[in-house]
Design a protein around this motif. Structure first.
Motif, PDB file in Angstrom:
ATOM      1  N   LEU A 292       0.835  -1.199   0.000  1.00 39.66           N
ATOM      2  CA  LEU A 292       0.000   0.000   0.000  1.00 39.66           C
ATOM      3  C   LEU A 292       0.872   1.252   0.000  1.00 39.66           C
ATOM      4  O   LEU A 292       0.569   2.232  -0.686  1.00 39.66           O
ATOM      5  CB  LEU A 292      -0.915   0.009   1.225  1.00 39.66           C
ATOM      6  N   GLY A 293       1.942   1.205   0.768  1.00 40.08           N
ATOM      7  CA  GLY A 293       2.853   2.352   0.814  1.00 40.08           C
ATOM      8  C   GLY A 293       3.487   2.635  -0.527  1.00 40.08           C
ATOM      9  O   GLY A 293       3.790   3.794  -0.848  1.00 40.08           O
ATOM     10  N   MET A 294       3.682   1.599  -1.320  1.00 42.70           N
ATOM     11  CA  MET A 294       4.242   1.759  -2.664  1.00 42.70           C
ATOM     12  C   MET A 294       3.176   2.094  -3.696  1.00 42.70           C
ATOM     13  O   MET A 294       3.470   2.293  -4.874  1.00 42.70           O
ATOM     14  CB  MET A 294       4.970   0.478  -3.081  1.00 42.70           C
TER      15      MET A 294
ATOM     16  N   ASP B 105      -8.782   2.644  -0.640  1.00 40.63           N
ATOM     17  CA  ASP B 105      -8.702   3.831  -1.500  1.00 40.63           C
ATOM     18  C   ASP B 105      -7.994   4.977  -0.798  1.00 40.63           C
ATOM     19  O   ASP B 105      -7.275   5.761  -1.429  1.00 40.63           O
ATOM     20  CB  ASP B 105     -10.109   4.264  -1.929  1.00 40.63           C
ATOM     21  N   PHE B 106      -8.202   5.083   0.513  1.00 45.94           N
ATOM     22  CA  PHE B 106      -7.527   6.144   1.264  1.00 45.94           C
ATOM     23  C   PHE B 106      -6.014   5.900   1.289  1.00 45.94           C
ATOM     24  O   PHE B 106      -5.222   6.836   1.170  1.00 45.94           O
ATOM     25  CB  PHE B 106      -8.060   6.213   2.694  1.00 45.94           C
ATOM     26  N   HIS B 107      -5.635   4.632   1.453  1.00 45.58           N
ATOM     27  CA  HIS B 107      -4.212   4.314   1.457  1.00 45.58           C
ATOM     28  C   HIS B 107      -3.580   4.587   0.095  1.00 45.58           C
ATOM     29  O   HIS B 107      -2.438   5.060   0.017  1.00 45.58           O
ATOM     30  CB  HIS B 107      -4.002   2.845   1.831  1.00 45.58           C
ATOM     31  N   ALA B 108      -4.315   4.301  -0.972  1.00 43.65           N
ATOM     32  CA  ALA B 108      -3.808   4.574  -2.315  1.00 43.65           C
ATOM     33  C   ALA B 108      -3.579   6.068  -2.504  1.00 43.65           C
ATOM     34  O   ALA B 108      -2.564   6.500  -3.069  1.00 43.65           O
ATOM     35  CB  ALA B 108      -4.795   4.053  -3.360  1.00 43.65           C
ATOM     36  N   GLU B 109      -4.506   6.885  -2.025  1.00 47.28           N
ATOM     37  CA  GLU B 109      -4.377   8.335  -2.124  1.00 47.28           C
ATOM     38  C   GLU B 109      -3.227   8.829  -1.242  1.00 47.28           C
ATOM     39  O   GLU B 109      -2.434   9.681  -1.653  1.00 47.28           O
ATOM     40  CB  GLU B 109      -5.683   9.006  -1.703  1.00 47.28           C
ATOM     41  N   ALA B 110      -3.124   8.292  -0.040  1.00 47.16           N
ATOM     42  CA  ALA B 110      -2.078   8.725   0.897  1.00 47.16           C
ATOM     43  C   ALA B 110      -0.684   8.415   0.373  1.00 47.16           C
ATOM     44  O   ALA B 110       0.292   9.089   0.732  1.00 47.16           O
ATOM     45  CB  ALA B 110      -2.286   8.063   2.257  1.00 47.16           C
ATOM     46  N   ALA B 111      -0.572   7.407  -0.484  1.00 41.87           N
ATOM     47  CA  ALA B 111       0.727   7.007  -1.022  1.00 41.87           C
ATOM     48  C   ALA B 111       1.185   7.898  -2.177  1.00 41.87           C
ATOM     49  O   ALA B 111       2.347   7.827  -2.586  1.00 41.87           O
ATOM     50  CB  ALA B 111       0.670   5.558  -1.492  1.00 41.87           C
TER      51      ALA B 111
ATOM     52  N   HIS C  26      -5.946  14.867   0.101  1.00 43.20           N
ATOM     53  CA  HIS C  26      -4.809  13.989   0.367  1.00 43.20           C
ATOM     54  C   HIS C  26      -4.512  13.925   1.865  1.00 43.20           C
ATOM     55  O   HIS C  26      -4.318  12.832   2.425  1.00 43.20           O
ATOM     56  CB  HIS C  26      -3.588  14.511  -0.393  1.00 43.20           C
ATOM     57  N   GLU C  27      -4.489  15.068   2.533  1.00 43.70           N
ATOM     58  CA  GLU C  27      -4.204  15.111   3.971  1.00 43.70           C
ATOM     59  C   GLU C  27      -5.316  14.430   4.771  1.00 43.70           C
ATOM     60  O   GLU C  27      -5.053  13.766   5.778  1.00 43.70           O
ATOM     61  CB  GLU C  27      -4.030  16.567   4.426  1.00 43.70           C
ATOM     62  N   ALA C  28      -6.566  14.603   4.330  1.00 39.95           N
ATOM     63  CA  ALA C  28      -7.691  13.955   5.009  1.00 39.95           C
ATOM     64  C   ALA C  28      -7.591  12.439   4.885  1.00 39.95           C
ATOM     65  O   ALA C  28      -7.889  11.699   5.835  1.00 39.95           O
ATOM     66  CB  ALA C  28      -9.009  14.451   4.429  1.00 39.95           C
ATOM     67  N   CYS C  29      -7.151  11.959   3.726  1.00 42.92           N
ATOM     68  CA  CYS C  29      -6.970  10.519   3.530  1.00 42.92           C
ATOM     69  C   CYS C  29      -5.871   9.976   4.446  1.00 42.92           C
ATOM     70  O   CYS C  29      -5.998   8.875   4.998  1.00 42.92           O
ATOM     71  CB  CYS C  29      -6.618  10.223   2.072  1.00 42.92           C
ATOM     72  N   LYS C  30      -4.825  10.749   4.631  1.00 41.23           N
ATOM     73  CA  LYS C  30      -3.760  10.340   5.540  1.00 41.23           C
ATOM     74  C   LYS C  30      -4.274  10.226   6.976  1.00 41.23           C
ATOM     75  O   LYS C  30      -3.905   9.313   7.713  1.00 41.23           O
ATOM     76  CB  LYS C  30      -2.591  11.337   5.455  1.00 41.23           C
TER      77      LYS C  30
END
Length: 274
Positions: A158-160, A191-197, A210-214
């Motif tokens: 997910l991080g990648m 989906d939030f992790h995908a955006e956060a990455a 982006h910040e809200a997803c993080k």
């Protein structure tokens, strides 16, 4: 390597004093005359295997061990002395519950497996996903059914930004797995992790989203919901109503009875019909 050794005056120097120079040794003083000693000795033996340490057992029933008993100033049994670099580093008196005993021992004994996992968790926490993934691939090649490693592998993926690979692993967790709740949460927040990455996000609304997803990935759900709500108020149509959709997703994650669901659903409804 884990082992249980009967300690006497003859082998004390080798098995305890010298051995403790490279790694701490647990020395248990016990007696067959006290009923608590046998089960406690068995528990310590099990922990020595799982935590990979040497357990030296000194029988207080043997007169020839009196010199050791006096040298360690044993007052009661069972009593555990942790010897590190030839010195007594800790004394555990009496019978402790397993969780408390393990916590005391963990100050001195960590298995190679635990060290490896801690290194992986640190790498992921520091977002060194490209460092963690090869290590995880190698470990999973040896133990492919290890659920802890699978969960860490999904987090690194997910991080990648590789959500599809992460999803394929997370979907295999069942309620019988200890990691099920965390895996389910990651799956719901995919989906939030995908955006956060994502890197180098551009645009005012995109940055807020982006910040809200993080925040959602960190499970700071109230802050995430407030950020999404603020974005919806400012730009309700941005990215096809992405802020509203994100809030609805979080309501599903939290469940219909959660106080944050009630609170922010009411706020969202108010803003939608003003």
């Amino acid at each position: 390597m884990a082992k249980v050794v009967q300690i006497t005056a003859e082998n004390f120097e080798t098995e305890v004093a010298q051995a403790s120079e490279t790694r701490a040794v647990a020395v248990l003083f016990s007696s067959a005359e006290y009923p608590d000693c046998a089960p406690y000795s068995q528990l310590l033996g099990q922990l020595s295997t799982s935590m990979d340490f040497t357990l030296g057992v000194v029988s207080c029933d043997e007169r020839e061990n009196m010199q050791l008993i006096q040298a360690f100033r044993v007052r009661s049994v069972p009593e555990v002395h942790i010897v590190e670099k030839g010195q007594i580093a800790d004394v555990i008196q009496g019978v402790l519950p397993e969780a408390d005993l393990k916590k005391r021992l963990e100050k001195f004994f960590v298995s190679d497996e635990a060290r490896f996992q801690a290194a992986l968790e640190d790498a992921i926490a520091q977002k060194n996903f490209d460092q963690a993934l090869p290590m995880l691939d190698e470990a999973l090649a040896k133990t492919p059914d290890d659920k802890k490693l699978q969960l860490l592998w999904a987090k690194a993926s997910l991080g990648m930004g590789d959500t599809e690979k992460a999803k394929s692993v997370l979907a295999k967790f069942t309620e019988a797995d200890d990691q099920y709740r965390e895996a389910k949460s990651l799956l719901e927040l995919l989906d939030f992790h995908a955006e956060a990455a994502k890197k180098d996000v551009q645009g005012k609304e995109a940055i807020v989203y982006h910040e809200a997803c993080k925040l959602a990935c960190a499970e700071d759900f109230e802050s995430a919901l407030q950020a999404f709500l603020n974005l919806y108020v400012e730009s309700p149509e941005w990215n096809d109503g992405a802020a509203k959709k994100a809030m609805l997703t979080l309501f599903g994650v939290l469940g219909p009875k959660h106080e944050l669901t009630w609170k922010y659903r009411a706020k969202l409804n108010t803003m939608m019909f003003i």
